[in-house]
Design a protein around this motif. Structure first.
Motif, PDB file in Angstrom:
ATOM      1  N   ALA A 158      -7.908   3.583 -33.369  1.00  0.00           N
ATOM      2  CA  ALA A 158      -9.128   3.769 -34.154  1.00  0.00           C
ATOM      3  C   ALA A 158     -10.615   4.386 -33.739  1.00  0.00           C
ATOM      4  O   ALA A 158     -11.623   4.682 -34.555  1.00  0.00           O
ATOM      5  N   ALA A 159     -10.478   4.798 -32.452  1.00  0.00           N
ATOM      6  CA  ALA A 159     -11.541   5.185 -31.964  1.00  0.00           C
ATOM      7  C   ALA A 159     -12.325   6.546 -32.620  1.00  0.00           C
ATOM      8  O   ALA A 159     -13.474   6.736 -32.606  1.00  0.00           O
ATOM      9  N   SER A 160     -11.394   7.494 -32.977  1.00  0.00           N
ATOM     10  CA  SER A 160     -12.070   8.706 -33.530  1.00  0.00           C
ATOM     11  C   SER A 160     -12.788   8.342 -34.528  1.00  0.00           C
ATOM     12  O   SER A 160     -13.802   9.506 -35.358  1.00  0.00           O
ATOM     13  N   GLN A 161     -12.585   7.387 -35.444  1.00  0.00           N
ATOM     14  CA  GLN A 161     -13.487   7.012 -36.614  1.00  0.00           C
ATOM     15  C   GLN A 161     -14.473   5.629 -36.583  1.00  0.00           C
ATOM     16  O   GLN A 161     -14.773   5.296 -37.548  1.00  0.00           O
ATOM     17  N   ASN A 216     -18.742   2.809 -32.618  1.00  0.00           N
ATOM     18  CA  ASN A 216     -19.093   1.456 -31.507  1.00  0.00           C
ATOM     19  C   ASN A 216     -17.930   0.952 -31.262  1.00  0.00           C
ATOM     20  O   ASN A 216     -17.885  -0.409 -31.085  1.00  0.00           O
ATOM     21  N   ILE A 217     -16.602   1.545 -31.027  1.00  0.00           N
ATOM     22  CA  ILE A 217     -15.482   1.113 -30.897  1.00  0.00           C
ATOM     23  C   ILE A 217     -15.599   0.586 -29.267  1.00  0.00           C
ATOM     24  O   ILE A 217     -14.947  -0.538 -29.121  1.00  0.00           O
ATOM     25  N   SER A 218     -16.280   1.132 -28.393  1.00  0.00           N
ATOM     26  CA  SER A 218     -16.399   0.502 -27.211  1.00  0.00           C
ATOM     27  C   SER A 218     -17.079  -0.672 -27.036  1.00  0.00           C
ATOM     28  O   SER A 218     -16.532  -1.816 -26.395  1.00  0.00           O
ATOM     29  N   SER A 219     -18.178  -1.008 -27.616  1.00  0.00           N
ATOM     30  CA  SER A 219     -18.851  -2.158 -27.677  1.00  0.00           C
ATOM     31  C   SER A 219     -18.020  -3.289 -28.495  1.00  0.00           C
ATOM     32  O   SER A 219     -18.155  -4.527 -28.073  1.00  0.00           O
ATOM     33  N   ARG A 220     -17.230  -2.887 -29.593  1.00  0.00           N
ATOM     34  CA  ARG A 220     -16.397  -3.926 -30.157  1.00  0.00           C
ATOM     35  C   ARG A 220     -15.244  -4.288 -29.355  1.00  0.00           C
ATOM     36  O   ARG A 220     -15.127  -5.607 -29.059  1.00  0.00           O
ATOM     37  N   ARG A 242     -13.515   0.826 -21.230  1.00  0.00           N
ATOM     38  CA  ARG A 242     -14.597   1.176 -22.372  1.00  0.00           C
ATOM     39  C   ARG A 242     -15.082   2.814 -22.235  1.00  0.00           C
ATOM     40  O   ARG A 242     -15.262   3.289 -23.298  1.00  0.00           O
ATOM     41  N   LEU A 243     -14.986   3.336 -21.065  1.00  0.00           N
ATOM     42  CA  LEU A 243     -15.178   4.730 -21.041  1.00  0.00           C
ATOM     43  C   LEU A 243     -14.196   5.688 -21.625  1.00  0.00           C
ATOM     44  O   LEU A 243     -14.729   6.555 -22.399  1.00  0.00           O
ATOM     45  N   VAL A 269     -15.265   8.052 -24.866  1.00  0.00           N
ATOM     46  CA  VAL A 269     -14.900   9.552 -24.935  1.00  0.00           C
ATOM     47  C   VAL A 269     -14.306   9.883 -26.167  1.00  0.00           C
ATOM     48  O   VAL A 269     -14.268  10.802 -27.019  1.00  0.00           O
ATOM     49  N   LEU A 270     -13.084   9.020 -26.607  1.00  0.00           N
ATOM     50  CA  LEU A 270     -12.251   9.253 -27.730  1.00  0.00           C
ATOM     51  C   LEU A 270     -13.233   9.269 -29.006  1.00  0.00           C
ATOM     52  O   LEU A 270     -12.832   9.957 -29.896  1.00  0.00           O
ATOM     53  N   SER A 271     -14.105   8.373 -29.127  1.00  0.00           N
ATOM     54  CA  SER A 271     -14.986   8.252 -30.145  1.00  0.00           C
ATOM     55  C   SER A 271     -15.870   9.246 -30.427  1.00  0.00           C
ATOM     56  O   SER A 271     -16.057   9.791 -31.448  1.00  0.00           O
ATOM     57  N   LYS A 272     -16.622   9.699 -29.316  1.00  0.00           N
ATOM     58  CA  LYS A 272     -17.565  10.681 -29.342  1.00  0.00           C
ATOM     59  C   LYS A 272     -16.961  12.013 -29.440  1.00  0.00           C
ATOM     60  O   LYS A 272     -17.911  12.737 -30.132  1.00  0.00           O
TER      61      LYS A 272
END
Length: 352
Positions: A297-300, A303-307, A322-323, A327-330
């Motif tokens: 789900a990170a790519s979309q 705030n995936i890390s905080s979730r 979390r890192l 990274v995957l999200s950003k």
């Protein structure tokens, strides 16, 4: 010289080995069974219409060891072959084996010990990959409760490693409707039928990976059927988990080819519910499997890390996890992309 097996009239184990065009690997696979430390077995080999010379190798091996029962006939497909082998078995336990894998010598011994200690009806093992891919170990849950959780996300057994109680297996055949994921469907039905389940937490089978295993078209069909089996299992157990269909459908979206429009609030809610109802190894499986979903789900989800951290507020999520999510999200790296596969391969190498 022909080998006579002790107790061949009443074998403890019936090994079911389907063969179809496996000339390159079949001999070493068969030999890995014949040298098992537990010798009281029959090896039912069904040559499912091979056209590549496998038959000649099997005929030669059958002449050397009376534990081998060789059946050669026209091609009928894997599910039909598996059910035929199970029906013909005479042992208390039915063990699976594939024509291109290698069983380690104490595989049967360790499985029988595990079955006795846990009073289970089916037992698998971990596997170590070799051949065209990484040599990392694929692990599965050991306890029945953890396996029940793993079933929510995928198959909790490596199919060629399983050993099943024959009296139960004969009453619950493989279903051709689910061919290409017939094993996952069987484990789902077996769990709902009340089978006790376990895995030996050791790699006791070398699982060969090679380009001829499955075509792109077959892989796509397998993924579709696997998704349907997963959906049916969630539907069967959702009420006992206190979940609605709308809730777990969001989880299933993350495992499908299209992940657009996933409601992450509902995903968080389902994962939180699973964590609240799981302890020990089962809780560890929830954490591991749900983390894989959050990677997807990170790519979309910005705030995936905080979730993820909020789900683990009692025992804060590790900084490295979390890192990775950040990274995957950003970078908006999708789980099906080459970049994601590259990062995953590096992780495997660094972690054995």
């Amino acid at each position: 010289m022909k080998i006579d097996a002790d107790s061949i009239n009443q074998p403890l184990i019936s090994v079911v080995l389907p063969v179809y065009n496996a000339v390159e690997h079949i001999e070493i696979s068969v030999q890995s069974i014949l040298v098992q430390k537990v010798r009281e077995f029959e090896l039912i080999i069904i040559n499912d219409g091979s056209t590549d010379g496998s038959a000649a190798i099997l005929e030669r091996l059958a002449k050397l060891d009376s534990r081998i029962i060789l059946i050669s006939r026209e091609n009928r497909g894997l599910v039909s072959t598996l059910n035929e082998g199970v029906a013909k078995s005479r042992g208390k336990w039915i063990a699976r084996m594939d024509a291109d894998d290698i069983a380690l010598p104490d595989r049967f011994l360790r499985q029988l010990q595990q079955l006795e200690v846990t009073k289970s009806d089916i037992c698998g093992t971990w596997i170590r990959l070799f051949g065209a891919s990484s040599k990392h170990v694929i692990k599965h849950a050991e306890t029945h409760e953890a396996i029940a959780v793993e079933l929510l996300f995928g198959s909790p057994f490596a199919h060629p490693t399983v050993m099943m109680r024959a009296a139960l297996a004969k009453g619950l055949p493989y279903d051709a409707t689910w061919e290409k994921c017939e094993d996952y469907d069987l484990w789902r039905r077996a769990f709902l039928a009340g089978w006790r389940m376990t895995n030996v937490p050791e790699p006791l089978l070398l699982y060969r990976q090679h380009s001829a295993q499955i075509s792109t078209a077959s892989l796509s069909e397998q993924q579709i059927l696997t998704h349907k089996v997963r959906q049916e299992y969630w539907q069967s157990v959702s009420s006992s988990l206190g979940l609605s269909t709308a809730d777990f459908q969001e989880i299933l979206k993350l495992r499908s080819s299209s992940k657009e429009g996933v409601d992450m609030d509902k995903v968080d809610s389902v994962v939180n519910s699973l964590l609240a109802n799981a302890t020990g190894e089962a809780r560890a499986v929830v954490t591991d499997q749900s983390l894989r979903l959050y990677y997807r789900a990170a790519s979309q989800c910005s705030n995936i890390s905080s979730r993820w951290a909020n789900l683990h507020h009692e025992a804060p999520a590790s900084f490295s996890v979390r890192l990775k999510l950040w990274v995957l999200s950003k970078l908006r790296i999708k789980s099906e992309s080459k970049a994601f596969g590259f990062l995953k391969a590096i992780y495997w190498r660094l972690n054995g």
